[in-house]
Design a protein around this motif. Structure first.
Motif, mmCIF file in Angstrom:
data_model
loop_
_atom_site.group_PDB
_atom_site.id
_atom_site.type_symbol
_atom_site.label_atom_id
_atom_site.label_comp_id
_atom_site.label_asym_id
_atom_site.label_seq_id
_atom_site.Cartn_x
_atom_site.Cartn_y
_atom_site.Cartn_z
ATOM 1 N N UNK A 131 12.512 3.104 -19.555
ATOM 2 C CA UNK A 131 13.547 2.303 -18.878
ATOM 3 C C UNK A 131 12.996 1.349 -17.821
ATOM 4 N N UNK A 132 11.690 1.394 -17.541
ATOM 5 C CA UNK A 132 11.098 0.455 -16.582
ATOM 6 C C UNK A 132 10.103 -0.463 -17.270
ATOM 7 N N UNK A 133 9.262 0.092 -18.128
ATOM 8 C CA UNK A 133 8.224 -0.689 -18.794
ATOM 9 C C UNK A 133 6.878 -0.448 -18.143
ATOM 10 N N UNK A 134 6.027 -1.453 -18.206
ATOM 11 C CA UNK A 134 4.673 -1.309 -17.670
ATOM 12 C C UNK A 134 4.696 -1.294 -16.145
ATOM 13 N N UNK A 135 3.978 -0.345 -15.566
ATOM 14 C CA UNK A 135 3.790 -0.253 -14.124
ATOM 15 C C UNK A 135 2.325 0.026 -13.855
ATOM 16 N N UNK A 136 1.917 -0.189 -12.611
ATOM 17 C CA UNK A 136 0.620 0.298 -12.148
ATOM 18 C C UNK A 136 0.905 1.411 -11.159
ATOM 19 N N UNK A 137 0.357 2.590 -11.440
ATOM 20 C CA UNK A 137 0.450 3.713 -10.515
ATOM 21 C C UNK A 137 -0.778 3.689 -9.617
ATOM 22 N N UNK A 138 -0.542 3.761 -8.318
ATOM 23 C CA UNK A 138 -1.632 3.775 -7.334
ATOM 24 C C UNK A 138 -1.548 5.085 -6.563
ATOM 25 N N UNK A 139 -2.677 5.783 -6.475
ATOM 26 C CA UNK A 139 -2.767 7.038 -5.724
ATOM 27 C C UNK A 139 -3.910 6.912 -4.732
ATOM 28 N N UNK A 140 -3.649 7.300 -3.480
ATOM 29 C CA UNK A 140 -4.648 7.210 -2.411
ATOM 30 C C UNK A 140 -4.772 8.599 -1.782
ATOM 31 N N UNK A 141 -5.981 9.176 -1.843
ATOM 32 C CA UNK A 141 -6.240 10.458 -1.202
ATOM 33 C C UNK A 141 -6.994 10.206 0.098
ATOM 34 N N UNK A 142 -6.702 11.019 1.112
ATOM 35 C CA UNK A 142 -7.276 10.745 2.425
ATOM 36 C C UNK A 142 -7.444 12.023 3.236
#
Length: 126
Positions: A32-43
């Motif tokens: 229902x959204x299509x292409x996305x970029x998932x970003x994950x930041x660990x800190x």
């Protein structure tokens, strides 16, 4: 005279910048959204003041047609603060055939900013 020492007994927060330990950015297709970029930041956050509602994820990206820079609130809606000192977010309306270069840093409650981390997001080989 009370001066000196390493400050380890200082109860106040706000004297150490967060430290980014890893970043991942990848394309995914969401129903229902299509292409996305998932970003994950660990800190790491030695003084515990990267908090939802009062901290910022500075994120910029470039690709073949855009050069965008944003200060995104870590608000539990746009940027999620996950367990294990992880931030996550998803970008909609992306071109899954283009390469994106992300530059991220974290600003904590006291205004301390981490070092920048650069991460590429490249199209998957079909």
């Amino acid at each position: 005279d009370g001066s000196g020492g390493d400050g380890s007994d200082d109860e106040s927060t706000g004297n150490q910048a967060p430290e980014i330990t890893d970043v991942a950015a990848y394309f995914e297709e969401l129903p229902s959204i299509g292409d996305v970029i998932s970003v994950h930041v660990w800190f790491n956050d030695a003084d515990g003041d990267v908090v939802e509602g009062d901290s910022i994820l500075n994120l910029s990206y470039t690709n073949s047609s855009d050069d965008v820079s944003n200060a995104l609130p870590i608000d539990g809606e746009l940027v999620l603060l996950e367990e294990g000192n992880e931030l996550s977010l998803a970008f909609e309306g992306v071109d899954a055939s283009d390469t994106y270069v992300f530059v991220v840093s974290i600003e904590d409650q006291a205004g301390n900013v981490s070092e920048e981390w650069t991460q590429n997001c490249v199209p998957a080989d079909d």
